[in-house]
Design an enzyme around this catalytic site. Structure first.
Site, PDB file in Angstrom:
ATOM      1  CB  ALA B  35     -67.874   2.055  10.742  1.00  0.00           C
ATOM      2  CG  ASP B  36     -73.714   3.011  11.945  1.00  0.00           C
ATOM      3  OD1 ASP B  36     -72.988   3.289  13.269  1.00  0.00           O
ATOM      4  OD2 ASP B  36     -74.893   2.228  12.296  1.00  0.00           O
ATOM      5  CB  SER B  37     -74.174   7.513  10.436  1.00  0.00           C
ATOM      6  OG  SER B  37     -74.687   7.110  10.719  1.00  0.00           O
TER       7      SER B  37
END
Lengths: 419, 77
Positions: B35-37
């Protein structure tokens, strides 16, 4: 100037999830038109479209082959189609695993006419009904037009020019023309170029219908609705999909023994300077665009064997393009064939110029020109022009011309020839 | 496994497109699940929706693993 050739093709269309399936269906005179399934259009004036078919369909499209599940969820379909077409084209060219040095000289110019309209529509409803805190954090970058180029450059590590054309229905042709110039001018050695669209959503259909651009008289016989040059045509049928080509500097392509489909030899651009939606009454913009492409190509009119027309099936547009083509070709009119593949796959808007350029390239490869479907009763002005009615035609094809014209009075023409 | 854990894992699988086996309680959204932010912002929104809780930004920033999410949701229910 450096020479530019096409070494890879990729496509997602209403008649197939790839180039060869689509082409086979185009040559077999199939139509991709049907009643709209994406939403309930039963109350709309236009209830038909050429939708990309689901993976389990005879000629469906499987997004999962090239696009991560997460990205499919986050971005609008036009971006998903674009990533698929670009991936296919890179593989076709044998360039999906380039060295870092090569990737520094490889870029993207893949645009769209409208961008993420379905997502803008649905997320606006989320905002209105449930407030700003429920809008997706992926809303903006999942809808932006340049995000096909963005996503593709990230997926394949392409560090050259990263560009996206937005010129309505001329986008695909301008993308290829502009990218070819980037290679010719030594900004890059390889470019992925093309366009994509997916605007078959309530606001898209309603908006184009209100602009009186869509066919509304054939809701019960969708496959008859797109009928360029026929006296009973009454507007275009919305299509969707993507077309992407790999453009490559000629010496590089030759040196690595690449399969070379065609050379991009001519590119013309012009503005009508007349009206936002109606073409110039004498087709002057179209004429100047074609004339410029021809002049740049160094070819004569007698060398052009096939024209893939813009031919959207609108009453005014078809007539004016035909007039401009007749004026330009003059005595050479009798030796060329011209057809509109929008009769089979509808109008892909920003993707049109790209998928139609690919059809031109395949006509060169296979020495066959695709048909204009539903041309039962050609309008008076069609006399003397071979519009390839109903069935594909085998013939000599040495050079091809693709026309694309867009709202705002923007015109693009591309000429390609066998190498 | 708690009912909360089941529902959290289902949302993570659906949103991040990862295999269910990888979504262990110790798994870090960023380090282990790709995941990214922004994906985390979206996941938090989906948790809020699913469990009818509000997860303020300062609390959301502390959610790094699947267990962090489960514990926070359980503490609010």
């Amino acid at each position: 100037m450096r020479r530019v050739v096409v070494t890879g093709l990729g496509m997602v269309s209403p008649l197939g999830g790839d180039v060869e399936t689509t082409w086979k269906n185009i040559i077999a005179s199939k139509s991709g038109a049907a009643t709209i399934t994406r939403f309930d259009a039963s109350e709309y004036k236009c209830r038909i479209a050429c939708e990309v078919k689901p993976a389990d369909h005879e000629y469906g499209y499987d997004a999962g082959l090239d696009v991560d599940h997460k990205i499919q969820r986050q971005v609008d379909p036009f971006i998903v189609y674009g990533i698929s077409a670009a991936s296919q084209a890179l593989r076709d060219a044998g360039l999906d695993n380039m060295s870092e040095e090569d990737r520094l000289r490889a870029g993207c110019s893949i645009g769209s006419g409208i961008g993420g309209l379905p997502g803008i529509e649905s997320e606006s409803l989320v905002l209105a009904n449930r407030g700003p805190g429920r809008v997706s954090p992926h809303f903006v970058h999942g809808r932006l037009i340049n995000l096909i180029s963005g996503q593709v450059s990230i997926k394949y590590g392409l560090m050259g020019p990263n560009h996206a054309v937005v010129t309505a229905c001329s986008t695909g042709a301008h993308s290829i023309g502009d990218a070819a110039r980037m290679i010719a001018l030594d900004d890059a050695d390889v470019m992925l170029a093309g366009g994509a669209e997916s605007a078959i959503c309530p606001i898209g259909i309603a908006g184009f219908a209100q602009a009186r651009a869509l066919s509304t008289a054939f809701n019960d016989t969708p496959e008859k609705a797109s009928r360029p040059y026929d006296v009973n045509r009454d507007g275009f049928v919305m299509g969707e999909g993507a077309g992407v080509v790999v453009l490559e500097e000629y010496e590089r392509a030759k040196a690595r023994g690449a399969k070379i489909y065609a050379e991009v030899v001519g590119y013309g651009l012009s503005g009508d300077a007349y009206h936002v939606t109606a073409p110039h009454p004498e087709g002057n913009g179209a004429y100047r665009s074609m004339e410029m492409a021809l002049r740049k190509s160094g070819l004569g009119l007698g060398d052009i064997d096939y024209v893939n027309a813009h031919g959207t099936s609108t009453p005014l547009g078809d007539e004016l393009e035909l007039g401009a083509v007749k004026r330009l070709f003059g005595e050479h009119l009798g030796t060329m064939s011209m057809s509109s593949t929008k009769s089979a796959i509808g109008h892909l808007l920003g993707g049109a110029g790209a998928v139609e350029s690919i059809f031109c390239i395949l006509a060169l490869r296979d020495q066959i020109v695709p048909p204009t479907l539903n041309l039962d009763e050609p309008s008076e002005s069609c006399k003397g022009v071979d519009l390839v009615p109903h069935v594909a035609k085998e013939r000599k094809v040495r050079a091809v011309l693709n026309n694309s014209f867009g709202f705002g009075g923007t015109n693009a023409s591309l000429i390609m020839k066998a190498v | 496994m708690s009912e909360t854990a089941d529902r959290v894992k289902k949302i993570v699988v659906e949103h991040l497109g990862v295999e269910a086996e990888k979504v262990t309680e110790d798994a870090s959204f960023i380090d282990d699940l790709g995941a990214d932010s922004l994906d985390i912002v979206e996941l938090v929104m989906a948790f809020e929706e699913e469990f009818g809780v509000e997860i303020p930004d300062d609390a959301a920033e502390k959610i790094a693993t699947v267990k962090d999410a489960i514990d926070y949701i359980d503490s609010k229910q």
